[in-house]
Design a protein around this motif. Structure first.
Motif, PDB file in Angstrom:
ATOM      1  N   GLN A 270       2.590   1.628  -3.420  1.00 17.83           N
ATOM      2  CA  GLN A 270       1.642   2.098  -4.433  1.00 17.83           C
ATOM      3  C   GLN A 270       1.411   3.597  -4.279  1.00 17.83           C
ATOM      4  N   LYS A 271       1.228   4.045  -3.067  1.00 13.11           N
ATOM      5  CA  LYS A 271       1.019   5.469  -2.814  1.00 13.11           C
ATOM      6  C   LYS A 271       2.236   6.274  -3.277  1.00 13.11           C
ATOM      7  N   LEU A 272       3.436   5.787  -2.977  1.00 14.74           N
ATOM      8  CA  LEU A 272       4.657   6.482  -3.411  1.00 14.74           C
ATOM      9  C   LEU A 272       4.766   6.539  -4.929  1.00 14.74           C
TER      10      LEU A 272
ATOM     11  N   GLU B 182       0.832  -1.206   0.000  1.00 14.75           N
ATOM     12  CA  GLU B 182       0.000   0.000   0.000  1.00 14.75           C
ATOM     13  C   GLU B 182       0.868   1.258   0.000  1.00 14.75           C
ATOM     14  N   ALA B 183       1.910   1.263   0.811  1.00 11.36           N
ATOM     15  CA  ALA B 183       2.811   2.417   0.875  1.00 11.36           C
ATOM     16  C   ALA B 183       3.559   2.589  -0.444  1.00 11.36           C
TER      17      ALA B 183
ATOM     18  N   LEU C 279       2.293   6.536  -7.093  1.00 10.59           N
ATOM     19  CA  LEU C 279       1.308   7.494  -7.588  1.00 10.59           C
ATOM     20  C   LEU C 279       1.752   8.929  -7.326  1.00 10.59           C
ATOM     21  N   ILE C 280       2.366   9.174  -6.180  1.00  8.94           N
ATOM     22  CA  ILE C 280       2.912  10.509  -5.891  1.00  8.94           C
ATOM     23  C   ILE C 280       4.040  10.826  -6.862  1.00  8.94           C
TER      24      ILE C 280
ATOM     25  N   TYR D 168      -2.055  -0.088 -11.935  1.00 10.55           N
ATOM     26  CA  TYR D 168      -2.990   0.795 -11.237  1.00 10.55           C
ATOM     27  C   TYR D 168      -4.006   1.373 -12.222  1.00 10.55           C
TER      28      TYR D 168
END
Length: 124
Positions: free
Chosen positions: A42-44, A39-40, A46-47, A87
């Motif tokens: 994936q978030k990174l 999850e972390a 996308l950022i 994603y």
């Protein structure tokens, strides 16, 4: 645990250290940690895509050598490919902006290299 442990937010008293020690050594921890790590990541990612969209590519390329620009181009292409595969929530606007960034990078290169790259990068 003493300074920021769950005892500060929970009214339940108990052996929090022992509970966490057992959890950290259990098979459940590995599964829990893997999910949180993904999850972390994936978030990174996308950022990172968002920041690539906002970047002033022309300014960045001004003092770079050709090999650095091509290397960056390959990295942006890989990020875009991975994001669209992994994603589906990546917006069409993000994809369009990154494709535009790729075109900007290619157009900054010498003509012979542009023609080679344009055929390789025609479909992200």
């Amino acid at each position: 645990m003493e300074g920021a442990g769950p005892h500060l937010t929970s009214g339940v008293k108990g052996n929090w250290t022992g509970l966490y020690q057992r959890f950290l050594s259990s098979p459940n921890f590995i599964s829990w940690f893997s999910v949180r790590k993904e999850e972390a990541n994936q978030k990174l990612r996308l950022i990172h895509l968002d920041q690539l969209c906002k970047a002033d590519i022309g300014f960045w390329m001004r003092d770079k050598q050709e090999v650095e620009i091509v290397d960056f181009l390959l990295q942006v292409k890989e990020c875009l490919s991975r994001a669209t595969r992994q994603y589906p929530s990546v917006s069409a606007q993000t994809v369009h902006t990154l494709q535009s960034q790729i075109r900007t990078i290619i157009s900054s290169l010498p003509e012979d290299l542009q023609s080679c790259l344009k055929s390789s990068f025609s479909s992200p």
